[in-house]
Scaffold this motif. Structure first.
Motif, PDB file in Angstrom:
ATOM      1  N   SER A  87      49.069  15.110  48.533  1.00 33.26           N
ATOM      2  CA  SER A  87      50.127  14.926  47.548  1.00 33.26           C
ATOM      3  C   SER A  87      50.392  16.244  46.838  1.00 33.26           C
ATOM      4  O   SER A  87      49.470  16.875  46.325  1.00 33.26           O
ATOM      5  CB  SER A  87      49.717  13.861  46.533  1.00 33.26           C
ATOM      6  OG  SER A  87      50.745  13.648  45.603  1.00 33.26           O
ATOM      7  N   PRO A 124      53.337  11.095  42.018  1.00 35.29           N
ATOM      8  CA  PRO A 124      54.341  10.126  42.452  1.00 35.29           C
ATOM      9  C   PRO A 124      55.119   9.496  41.304  1.00 35.29           C
ATOM     10  O   PRO A 124      56.298   9.173  41.463  1.00 35.29           O
ATOM     11  CB  PRO A 124      53.536   9.073  43.208  1.00 35.29           C
ATOM     12  CG  PRO A 124      52.299   9.769  43.629  1.00 35.29           C
ATOM     13  CD  PRO A 124      52.018  10.785  42.562  1.00 35.29           C
ATOM     14  N   SER A 180      56.473  12.975  46.902  1.00 33.07           N
ATOM     15  CA  SER A 180      55.169  13.527  46.522  1.00 33.07           C
ATOM     16  C   SER A 180      54.271  13.802  47.724  1.00 33.07           C
ATOM     17  O   SER A 180      53.378  14.641  47.646  1.00 33.07           O
ATOM     18  CB  SER A 180      54.452  12.591  45.563  1.00 33.07           C
ATOM     19  OG  SER A 180      54.031  11.424  46.232  1.00 33.07           O
ATOM     20  N   LEU A 181      54.486  13.126  48.841  1.00 29.93           N
ATOM     21  CA  LEU A 181      53.633  13.290  50.020  1.00 29.93           C
ATOM     22  C   LEU A 181      54.255  14.262  51.006  1.00 29.93           C
ATOM     23  O   LEU A 181      55.424  14.143  51.341  1.00 29.93           O
ATOM     24  CB  LEU A 181      53.412  11.945  50.705  1.00 29.93           C
ATOM     25  CG  LEU A 181      52.724  10.887  49.863  1.00 29.93           C
ATOM     26  CD1 LEU A 181      52.671   9.574  50.625  1.00 29.93           C
ATOM     27  CD2 LEU A 181      51.338  11.320  49.454  1.00 29.93           C
TER      28      LEU A 181
END
Length: 54
Positions: free
Chosen positions: A15, A19, A27-28
């Motif tokens: 990440s 998030p 975020s990923l």
């Protein structure tokens, strides 16, 4: 001092942001499939592909 080491086999998500601030998709950036994460005394000491390393 006693060394405590544990290994966890799983998919690992990386990440780059929180998030709740940017949303889960933003975020990923990387997902590592079938990895082993080694933790020693509360610190990550190794990460590798499960078949190649363990």
């Amino acid at each position: 001092m006693t060394t405590q080491r544990k290994a966890y086999r799983a998919s690992i998500l990386h990440s780059v942001a929180d998030p709740k601030d940017v949303g889960i998709d933003e975020s990923l950036t990387i997902r590592f499939e079938d990895r082993v994460l080694v933790v020693e005394n509360g610190h990550v000491v190794d990460l590798g592909h499960a078949d190649a390393r363990y």
